[in-house]
Design a protein around this motif. Structure first.
Motif, PDB file in Angstrom:
ATOM      1  N   LEU A   1       0.964  -1.097  -0.035  1.00  0.00           N
ATOM      2  CA  LEU A   1       0.052  -0.014  -0.113  1.00  0.00           C
ATOM      3  C   LEU A   1       0.985   1.239   0.112  1.00  0.00           C
ATOM      4  N   HIS A   2       0.549   2.346  -0.833  1.00  0.00           N
ATOM      5  CA  HIS A   2       1.198   3.525  -0.810  1.00  0.00           C
ATOM      6  C   HIS A   2       0.108   4.719  -1.151  1.00  0.00           C
ATOM      7  N   THR A   3       0.312   5.529  -0.174  1.00  0.00           N
ATOM      8  CA  THR A   3      -0.817   6.465  -0.017  1.00  0.00           C
ATOM      9  C   THR A   3      -0.278   7.958   0.385  1.00  0.00           C
ATOM     10  N   ASN A   4      -1.103   9.016   0.055  1.00  0.00           N
ATOM     11  CA  ASN A   4      -0.712  10.329   0.552  1.00  0.00           C
ATOM     12  C   ASN A   4      -1.938  10.727   1.246  1.00  0.00           C
ATOM     13  N   SER A   5      -2.916   9.923   1.712  1.00  0.00           N
ATOM     14  CA  SER A   5      -4.128  10.176   2.309  1.00  0.00           C
ATOM     15  C   SER A   5      -3.816  10.255   3.832  1.00  0.00           C
ATOM     16  N   LYS A   6      -4.408  11.131   4.577  1.00  0.00           N
ATOM     17  CA  LYS A   6      -4.382  11.566   6.031  1.00  0.00           C
ATOM     18  C   LYS A   6      -4.988  10.136   6.695  1.00  0.00           C
TER      19      LYS A   6
END
Length: 184
Positions: free
Chosen positions: A45-50
């Motif tokens: 998983l890779h994310t920039n979500s808070k």
């Protein structure tokens, strides 16, 4: 169609898109040749979500853990429909590898839909499933406040310990495309 796209972009000129990439990869047979052998899958998983504690994570989960997760999400989501999992399929025709590949695709589609859903993202179990290597009973304990750590701590601890990436180093035999699982 073009106008629609321009419209939505101009409304949020400076808002970076929240993007979460989730991949189900690298199916491997564990305990091969024994009665309790099973296949697990790497979830990257890779994310920039808070919404997520760790920006990247990498865990291994097996199908029955997905089944548990979906049941729990459904229980907590009330009327919000939870995406479907690929079926158990006792009557699958074809090679084991084909079955595993179909299942891998289905599991990835399931998670892709789940991580887009705000209601499901509010469930701590989902986060522990995706971003820690806690077992199902440990996740339950953690969510109920009976674990050694809080949900966030468990995830951060896993992220810091880097076991997510250490898994890459272990040279477990991967399933080769076209290879068949012996002893089925």
């Amino acid at each position: 169609g073009q106008q629609g796209h321009e419209q939505s972009w101009s409304e949020h000129p400076f808002v970076p898109q929240e993007l979460t990439t989730v991949r189900v990869q690298d199916p491997r047979v564990q305990n091969e040749g024994s009665w309790n052998s099973y296949v697990d899958y790497k979830i990257f998983l890779h994310t920039n979500s808070k919404a997520f504690t760790a920006k990247t994570s990498c865990v291994r989960r097996r199908y029955r853990e997905f089944v548990w997760l979906r049941r729990q999400l459904q229980k907590n989501a009330g009327l919000v429909p939870v995406p479907e999992l690929p079926g158990k399929s006792a009557f699958f025709v074809g090679s084991t590898d084909e079955f595993i590949e179909k299942r891998r695709q289905g599991l990835q589609q399931f998670l892709e839909k789940v991580v887009q859903n705000v209601v499901l993202l509010s469930d701590s179990r989902l986060h522990l499933f995706l971003q820690s290597q806690l077992s199902v009973p440990e996740i339950e304990a953690c969510v109920q406040g009976q674990g050694a750590q809080t949900v966030t701590d468990a995830i951060l601890h896993y992220a810091m310990s880097n076991c997510g990436w250490a898994q890459e180093e272990e040279s477990r035999p991967a399933l080769l495309p076209g290879g068949d699982l012996r002893g089925r």
